[in-house]
Write a protein that holds these residues in place. Sequence first.
Motif, PDB file in Angstrom:
ATOM      1  N   GLY A   3      33.422  37.446  28.746  1.00  0.00           N
ATOM      2  CA  GLY A   3      33.981  38.698  28.250  1.00  0.00           C
ATOM      3  C   GLY A   3      35.490  38.661  28.309  1.00  0.00           C
ATOM      4  N   LEU A   4      36.149  39.426  27.450  1.00  0.00           N
ATOM      5  CA  LEU A   4      37.611  39.462  27.391  1.00  0.00           C
ATOM      6  C   LEU A   4      38.142  40.439  28.435  1.00  0.00           C
ATOM      7  N   VAL A   5      38.674  39.893  29.515  1.00  0.00           N
ATOM      8  CA  VAL A   5      39.192  40.719  30.601  1.00  0.00           C
ATOM      9  C   VAL A   5      40.690  40.927  30.456  1.00  0.00           C
ATOM     10  N   ASP A   6      41.432  39.869  30.150  1.00  0.00           N
ATOM     11  CA  ASP A   6      42.857  40.042  29.910  1.00  0.00           C
ATOM     12  C   ASP A   6      43.110  40.059  28.404  1.00  0.00           C
ATOM     13  N   SER A   7      44.367  39.911  27.993  1.00  0.00           N
ATOM     14  CA  SER A   7      44.711  40.164  26.589  1.00  0.00           C
ATOM     15  C   SER A   7      45.020  38.911  25.785  1.00  0.00           C
ATOM     16  N   ASP A   8      44.513  37.762  26.209  1.00  0.00           N
ATOM     17  CA  ASP A   8      44.846  36.538  25.481  1.00  0.00           C
ATOM     18  C   ASP A   8      43.802  36.159  24.439  1.00  0.00           C
ATOM     19  N   ALA A   9      42.792  37.001  24.224  1.00  0.00           N
ATOM     20  CA  ALA A   9      41.769  36.817  23.182  1.00  0.00           C
ATOM     21  C   ALA A   9      40.890  35.601  23.424  1.00  0.00           C
ATOM     22  N   ARG A  10      40.843  35.099  24.647  1.00  0.00           N
ATOM     23  CA  ARG A  10      39.951  33.990  24.984  1.00  0.00           C
ATOM     24  C   ARG A  10      39.019  34.439  26.100  1.00  0.00           C
ATOM     25  N   PRO A  11      37.720  34.184  25.965  1.00  0.00           N
ATOM     26  CA  PRO A  11      36.748  34.738  26.910  1.00  0.00           C
ATOM     27  C   PRO A  11      37.000  34.294  28.345  1.00  0.00           C
ATOM     28  N   ASP A  12      36.877  35.239  29.265  1.00  0.00           N
ATOM     29  CA  ASP A  12      36.912  34.970  30.697  1.00  0.00           C
ATOM     30  C   ASP A  12      35.466  34.936  31.203  1.00  0.00           C
ATOM     31  N   LEU A  13      35.273  34.516  32.449  1.00  0.00           N
ATOM     32  CA  LEU A  13      33.921  34.272  32.947  1.00  0.00           C
ATOM     33  C   LEU A  13      33.651  35.041  34.233  1.00  0.00           C
ATOM     34  N   TYR A  14      32.512  35.739  34.263  1.00  0.00           N
ATOM     35  CA  TYR A  14      32.003  36.322  35.502  1.00  0.00           C
ATOM     36  C   TYR A  14      30.834  35.458  35.954  1.00  0.00           C
ATOM     37  N   VAL A  15      30.892  34.965  37.193  1.00  0.00           N
ATOM     38  CA  VAL A  15      29.880  34.054  37.726  1.00  0.00           C
ATOM     39  C   VAL A  15      29.154  34.730  38.882  1.00  0.00           C
ATOM     40  N   VAL A  16      27.829  34.826  38.764  1.00  0.00           N
ATOM     41  CA  VAL A  16      27.004  35.354  39.846  1.00  0.00           C
ATOM     42  C   VAL A  16      26.585  34.191  40.736  1.00  0.00           C
ATOM     43  N   GLN A  17      26.806  34.352  42.054  1.00  0.00           N
ATOM     44  CA  GLN A  17      26.360  33.353  43.012  1.00  0.00           C
ATOM     45  C   GLN A  17      25.326  33.984  43.947  1.00  0.00           C
ATOM     46  N   ARG A  18      24.360  33.172  44.337  1.00  0.00           N
ATOM     47  CA  ARG A  18      23.226  33.677  45.121  1.00  0.00           C
ATOM     48  C   ARG A  18      23.186  32.983  46.472  1.00  0.00           C
ATOM     49  N   GLY A  19      23.087  33.796  47.535  1.00  0.00           N
ATOM     50  CA  GLY A  19      23.026  33.246  48.888  1.00  0.00           C
ATOM     51  C   GLY A  19      21.843  33.795  49.661  1.00  0.00           C
ATOM     52  N   ARG A  20      22.031  33.985  50.962  1.00  0.00           N
ATOM     53  CA  ARG A  20      20.963  34.500  51.809  1.00  0.00           C
ATOM     54  C   ARG A  20      20.842  36.011  51.632  1.00  0.00           C
ATOM     55  N   PRO A  21      19.642  36.557  51.786  1.00  0.00           N
ATOM     56  CA  PRO A  21      19.460  38.003  51.654  1.00  0.00           C
ATOM     57  C   PRO A  21      20.381  38.786  52.583  1.00  0.00           C
ATOM     58  N   ASP A  22      21.099  39.750  51.992  1.00  0.00           N
ATOM     59  CA  ASP A  22      22.028  40.619  52.709  1.00  0.00           C
ATOM     60  C   ASP A  22      23.164  39.859  53.393  1.00  0.00           C
ATOM     61  N   ALA A  23      23.334  38.607  52.999  1.00  0.00           N
ATOM     62  CA  ALA A  23      24.512  37.815  53.385  1.00  0.00           C
ATOM     63  C   ALA A  23      24.873  36.986  52.159  1.00  0.00           C
ATOM     64  N   ASP A  24      24.932  37.687  51.034  1.00  0.00           N
ATOM     65  CA  ASP A  24      24.999  37.021  49.741  1.00  0.00           C
ATOM     66  C   ASP A  24      26.342  36.320  49.534  1.00  0.00           C
ATOM     67  N   GLU A  25      26.321  35.303  48.669  1.00  0.00           N
ATOM     68  CA  GLU A  25      27.557  34.635  48.282  1.00  0.00           C
ATOM     69  C   GLU A  25      28.411  35.579  47.427  1.00  0.00           C
ATOM     70  N   ARG A  26      29.704  35.366  47.455  1.00  0.00           N
ATOM     71  CA  ARG A  26      30.609  36.181  46.655  1.00  0.00           C
ATOM     72  C   ARG A  26      30.592  35.729  45.198  1.00  0.00           C
ATOM     73  N   ASP A  27      30.629  36.684  44.285  1.00  0.00           N
ATOM     74  CA  ASP A  27      30.742  36.368  42.863  1.00  0.00           C
ATOM     75  C   ASP A  27      32.172  35.963  42.537  1.00  0.00           C
TER      76      ASP A  27
END
Length: 395
Positions: free
Chosen positions: A308-332
């Motif tokens: 998705g375009l988050v800043d204004s340079d017209a090139r897609p940026d990336l949101y990455v979901v990371q999965r860890g232990r339950p209720d001690a999840d990895e940071r996205d």
Amino acid sequence: MRRLGATLTAVALVALIGTAAAAWAAPRLADVSREAHVFYPNVKTWSAEAGDVNRDGWDDLLVSNHFKPINLYRNQRDGTFSRAVVGNRRDRHDCVFGDVNRDGREDFYCAIGGGKGRRLNSNELWIQRPDGGFENRADRYDVTDRRGRGRDVAFLDANGDGFLDLYVGNEPGRRDEFVSRNKLFLSVNGKRFKRAPASWHINRGIGAQIVQAIDYNGDRRPDLFVCGEHRAHLYRNVRGRRYRDVSRGAGVDMPCEGGVIAAMDGDRRPDVVIAARTRLKVKHQRGNGTFKLVENRRLHGGTEVVAGLVDSDARPDLYVVQRGRPDADERDLMLLNRRGGRRFRSIRIPQTRKGKGDDAISLDYDRNGRADFLVMNGFHKQRGPVRLLATRPQP
């Protein structure tokens, strides 16, 4: 970037560059779940879809919480959503918007799980009525796919007849005598569907964690990108008559938990981004339709990536979901695109350690021209929050 006109003065050019640089450095993500009325702190999730249900130009939301009714959020155009419930509690997975019968109203299709391969369940096709309500007509349209263990789905016009066809991705493997394969259903004048014959070479038992319909080679025919049970697959549409698996030759045959095809370097050839457990890989498409690795970033439990375009340079940026232990999840991760996807700048975002990373989608719910992200953290049996993260410029 667009070329600047030759008459632009040096002063104006400096000002423009300074403004753009500030915009690139400025964006931040804010958790607006409560104020937007989409806050769920503790639910089992699966997927969500953005679409314009009433065609008013504003993104609405379809949220599929596992073993819950469908939550349809209509955009109120004031920064909030109103919620309506569709259907009952089912083993519901991915849903997708599309105008199946070409009546000008958005419908949606939902894949239903098969009880770990023990049950025959029917998928759902919700046709929108003139009053804005929905009626499940999967039986009438012959798209129940009862033997499939439904996962991810996509609408596309595979044969170019102007009607939406349907690709249903299923988890392979059953515990009975039946077989669960991915299937292409071809529309019959928008009134029903028929299963594509074997000559299409697309009804395969490869699984479907992610399905994306996109014209990656610029021939105006929708191709298919599939993150299967174990690896990524790229199917090229051949003259609207069949599909050819070009994964190995194109260089996308690799482990895949999540992925997206998007024009990361700003040219007309879409590129591929693939998230596996330990790596995020960006591959630029070359002129011959193959993909070259330009970024190989370490991940910790990578499970999904959306653009998705988050800043204004017209090139897609990336949101990455990371999965860890339950209720001690990895940071996205929120990664700003630099040098056409050859480098990324990570920015701080609101995090949660609750639940377990599951899925994310991008949308522009407030129509400010920048991507927002609906993020889900209730993977499988673990409950977690659903959060709307909005892109905001720094004050």
